[in-house]
Design a protein around this motif. Sequence first.
Motif, short mmCIF file in Angstrom:
data_model
loop_
_atom_site.label_atom_id
_atom_site.label_comp_id
_atom_site.label_asym_id
_atom_site.label_seq_id
_atom_site.Cartn_x
_atom_site.Cartn_y
_atom_site.Cartn_z
N ASN A 183 -75.52 -23.03 32.89
CA ASN A 183 -75.32 -22.22 34.09
C ASN A 183 -75.50 -20.73 33.80
O ASN A 183 -76.00 -19.98 34.64
CB ASN A 183 -73.94 -22.48 34.69
CG ASN A 183 -73.83 -23.84 35.35
OD1 ASN A 183 -74.84 -24.54 35.50
ND2 ASN A 183 -72.64 -24.24 35.73
N ARG A 219 -79.62 -20.39 32.88
CA ARG A 219 -80.68 -21.00 33.72
C ARG A 219 -81.68 -19.96 34.23
O ARG A 219 -82.89 -20.16 34.19
CB ARG A 219 -80.03 -21.76 34.88
CG ARG A 219 -81.05 -22.53 35.72
CD ARG A 219 -80.35 -23.41 36.74
NE ARG A 219 -79.73 -24.57 36.10
CZ ARG A 219 -78.44 -24.72 35.90
NH1 ARG A 219 -77.59 -23.78 36.29
NH2 ARG A 219 -77.96 -25.79 35.30
N GLN A 231 -80.82 -30.43 34.87
CA GLN A 231 -80.02 -31.65 34.90
C GLN A 231 -78.55 -31.41 34.55
O GLN A 231 -77.74 -32.33 34.66
CB GLN A 231 -80.60 -32.65 33.88
CG GLN A 231 -82.04 -33.03 34.11
CD GLN A 231 -82.61 -33.81 32.95
OE1 GLN A 231 -81.88 -34.43 32.18
NE2 GLN A 231 -83.94 -33.79 32.81
N ASP A 245 -74.87 -29.03 34.74
CA ASP A 245 -74.08 -28.12 35.56
C ASP A 245 -72.77 -27.79 34.86
O ASP A 245 -71.73 -28.36 35.16
CB ASP A 245 -73.82 -28.74 36.95
CG ASP A 245 -73.12 -27.78 37.88
OD1 ASP A 245 -73.12 -26.56 37.61
OD2 ASP A 245 -72.53 -28.23 38.89
#
Length: 364
Positions: free
Chosen positions: A284, A287, A361, A363
Amino acid sequence: MSVRTAPAHRVVAAVAVAGLVALGAAACGGTTKNSTDNAGSGGGPKPSASANPGAPTKKGLTVAYLPKQVNNPYFTISDTGGKKAVEALGEKYKEVGTSSGTDTAGQVSYVNTLTQQRVNAIAVSAQDPGAMCTALNQARRGGVKVVTYDSDTNAGCRDVFVSQASSEDLGRTEVQLMAQQIGGKGQIAILSAAQTATNQNTWIGFMKDELKKPQYKDIQLVKVAYGNDDAQTSFQQTQGLLQQYPNLKGIISPTTVGIKAAAQYLSGSKYKGKVQLTGLGTPNDMRAYVTNGTVKAFELWDPAKLGALAGYTAVALASGQISGAPGQTYTAGDLGTFTIGADSVVVLGKPTVFDKSNIGQFDF
């Protein structure tokens, strides 16, 4: 979570993200002292080989989590994973801790309080390998089981250390990733956490050893810089490295605070796409920088699984199913079966490599 050992990389052109924005503190910065003071490092109960793997799991146990820093995104994830595991086993979960990642005295105070409260187990990520030993061993002598996770104490001060991955795997794979990204040639630097961070220094030791291999003869480590797991300091250290070494080809930052700060600087600078960056980060956090081409690939473990494994381990200890002796095995829910290794260490698994092909894919 699937584990990849050989990532495929592509640089993706995208708009730059300019400016420094607020960075949340994160972990894997390590403990804050490579202690040479052995006072309190031993004297605690030694792991007994006797345990009953078939013993029923006790219910109503209290497992207290003491992270290096509360309200830290990394530990929020890991301890939430621990909470789910502990409560799924029918136990009570609590979390305590300081708001500073360097308040060792505060951690010691919490251990003393938890001992007085007669909790059944403590899962602690230690800020210092030796400073907590007296308090932890007093807790152990009182019957409290002690599990360290993410960052260890001296081995004589706990029952089991739940390690995110082997230190050797983490150190060597960081160099391997960087070598792939710079074509095996050029100057590199390391942006670490605190200069005395024990797990950081262990990983860096393996990085340096990996760099001695013949295939890295054209890679030169020019400096190890320290951002103290502070966002602003890490950002400034990145800037300083690039000013001091204009031919720098890559930076390895084995700390989630450092890699994010470095990515923010590179993303808004002329060095984007020219200076490679890898290390340990969360999907996170990273990204945007993978998407815009600032970062090709980095790695980490799943902190929620790390916290969960610490919880399963603590309950197994408190239930008498394991004692912490090497060679003992136990089941940690859907994480599978684990074997306690040398020095009473349990390893979660291999680090996961994240790049443009798979980062969507995840989180956390």
